[in-house]
Design a protein around this motif. Sequence first.
Motif, PDB file in Angstrom:
ATOM      1  N   GLN A   1     -50.601 108.003 -28.557  1.00  0.00           N
ATOM      2  CA  GLN A   1     -52.062 107.902 -28.586  1.00  0.00           C
ATOM      3  C   GLN A   1     -52.492 106.438 -28.641  1.00  0.00           C
ATOM      4  N   ILE A   2     -51.758 105.646 -29.416  1.00  0.00           N
ATOM      5  CA  ILE A   2     -52.039 104.206 -29.468  1.00  0.00           C
ATOM      6  C   ILE A   2     -51.929 103.610 -28.068  1.00  0.00           C
ATOM      7  N   LEU A   3     -50.851 103.959 -27.377  1.00  0.00           N
ATOM      8  CA  LEU A   3     -50.613 103.412 -26.041  1.00  0.00           C
ATOM      9  C   LEU A   3     -51.689 103.851 -25.060  1.00  0.00           C
ATOM     10  N   LYS A   4     -52.151 105.082 -25.180  1.00  0.00           N
ATOM     11  CA  LYS A   4     -53.246 105.560 -24.324  1.00  0.00           C
ATOM     12  C   LYS A   4     -54.500 104.709 -24.528  1.00  0.00           C
ATOM     13  N   ASP A   5     -54.851 104.495 -25.794  1.00  0.00           N
ATOM     14  CA  ASP A   5     -56.060 103.730 -26.113  1.00  0.00           C
ATOM     15  C   ASP A   5     -55.939 102.277 -25.646  1.00  0.00           C
ATOM     16  N   MET A   6     -54.802 101.673 -25.920  1.00  0.00           N
ATOM     17  CA  MET A   6     -54.614 100.271 -25.548  1.00  0.00           C
ATOM     18  C   MET A   6     -54.566 100.090 -24.032  1.00  0.00           C
ATOM     19  N   SER A   7     -54.012 101.066 -23.334  1.00  0.00           N
ATOM     20  CA  SER A   7     -53.915 100.969 -21.874  1.00  0.00           C
ATOM     21  C   SER A   7     -55.298 100.888 -21.243  1.00  0.00           C
ATOM     22  N   ARG A   8     -56.244 101.622 -21.782  1.00  0.00           N
ATOM     23  CA  ARG A   8     -57.610 101.588 -21.227  1.00  0.00           C
ATOM     24  C   ARG A   8     -58.221 100.196 -21.377  1.00  0.00           C
ATOM     25  N   ASN A   9     -57.954  99.546 -22.508  1.00  0.00           N
ATOM     26  CA  ASN A   9     -58.522  98.214 -22.742  1.00  0.00           C
ATOM     27  C   ASN A   9     -57.822  97.121 -21.949  1.00  0.00           C
ATOM     28  N   VAL A  10     -56.508  97.244 -21.799  1.00  0.00           N
ATOM     29  CA  VAL A  10     -55.749  96.204 -21.091  1.00  0.00           C
ATOM     30  C   VAL A  10     -55.924  96.311 -19.578  1.00  0.00           C
ATOM     31  N   LEU A  11     -55.827  97.515 -19.053  1.00  0.00           N
ATOM     32  CA  LEU A  11     -55.852  97.695 -17.597  1.00  0.00           C
ATOM     33  C   LEU A  11     -57.251  97.549 -16.993  1.00  0.00           C
ATOM     34  N   PHE A  12     -58.287  97.696 -17.820  1.00  0.00           N
ATOM     35  CA  PHE A  12     -59.658  97.669 -17.293  1.00  0.00           C
ATOM     36  C   PHE A  12     -59.927  96.396 -16.478  1.00  0.00           C
ATOM     37  N   GLY A  13     -59.459  95.257 -16.961  1.00  0.00           N
ATOM     38  CA  GLY A  13     -59.672  94.007 -16.229  1.00  0.00           C
ATOM     39  C   GLY A  13     -58.438  93.504 -15.518  1.00  0.00           C
TER      40      GLY A  13
END
Length: 329
Positions: A294-306
């Motif tokens: 779940q942590i990785l899911k959340d962080m992926s959205r923030n990192v990959l967005f830009g």
Amino acid sequence: VKKEKNDNLSILKKSPYIQYNAKSQTKEKKPTLKELFTKNLYLQNEEKMEIVLSGQYEEALDLIYEADASNLYPILVGPPGIGKTTLCRYYAQTRAEITGNDSFEWITFDESTKPAHLVGSFNPALTIQKGFSFDAFNPGPLVKSMLNGGVFLANEINRATEYTQNSLLEPLEEKMLSIPHIGRIKASPGFFFIGAMNPSELVGTHRLGEALKDRFNVWIELDYPDKKTEMKIIEHNNPYYKIDESILEKIYLIVNRTRTHHQIQAPASLRSGIALARLTGVAQVKDKSQDPNQILKDMSRNVLFGAIQPKPGVKVKDVINNIISQVLG
């Protein structure tokens, strides 16, 4: 909310990237900007770089050595964020250990880079006093490198305009350079020119002129590294917040999926994998009971967005959610 604030304060206090001073509340004399500048002045010979040397990077380093020994000029070609600059800096360091000459200059080109940024310029006040002499001249990085017989890195060389590219023809062909009002200099023995460029199809790049292309004798193509190498690089660049091998592999799969997804035209680089590893590790330290997936899911959205650029008409959030679903379920 109070508990979350305390948790955030706790991870900041423990972070190896932040200098925490328990006595910061006391009134102490703050250092001046000049003192801070002197303290933090970067000296490249004091830093010992360590990089992951396997696969394509080991082969590329061997080719750079061979080009240098043959008095030829290499150029590294590959997408952003795969470590071209880091590899060149590492080579300059290892070369200095062999030759005793630690001269290393580099410049990252863009549309605004002019020949004067390479050659240097005259100090107006000193020019009035001393005329157009070397005493009034502020040498640019290319001049410094030529005079010292050191390594010069022309980073992202194909972002330079044709006008600026043409100013490199004489140094590469004749190992000479004309300085206005002073004269022509010849490079000292050991001068070594390395180019690095992104693929020509990327936005913001220019076509490398045929005359300049002809001056580069060794073309070294780099791509995104293989799975084993990339995971090693991510782990190497996340020394403080260790994560399980299974999570590290999922980070690789997420980043790698951006490079094969049919709706993405500019994928994520190695930096995205490193960011995901660090953020996931910090979040696990902050809350050990939280599910790592779940942590990785959340962080992926923030990192990959830009970090990615979808094809026209495609929403970046939809692509990210699709990748997360494919890799993590």
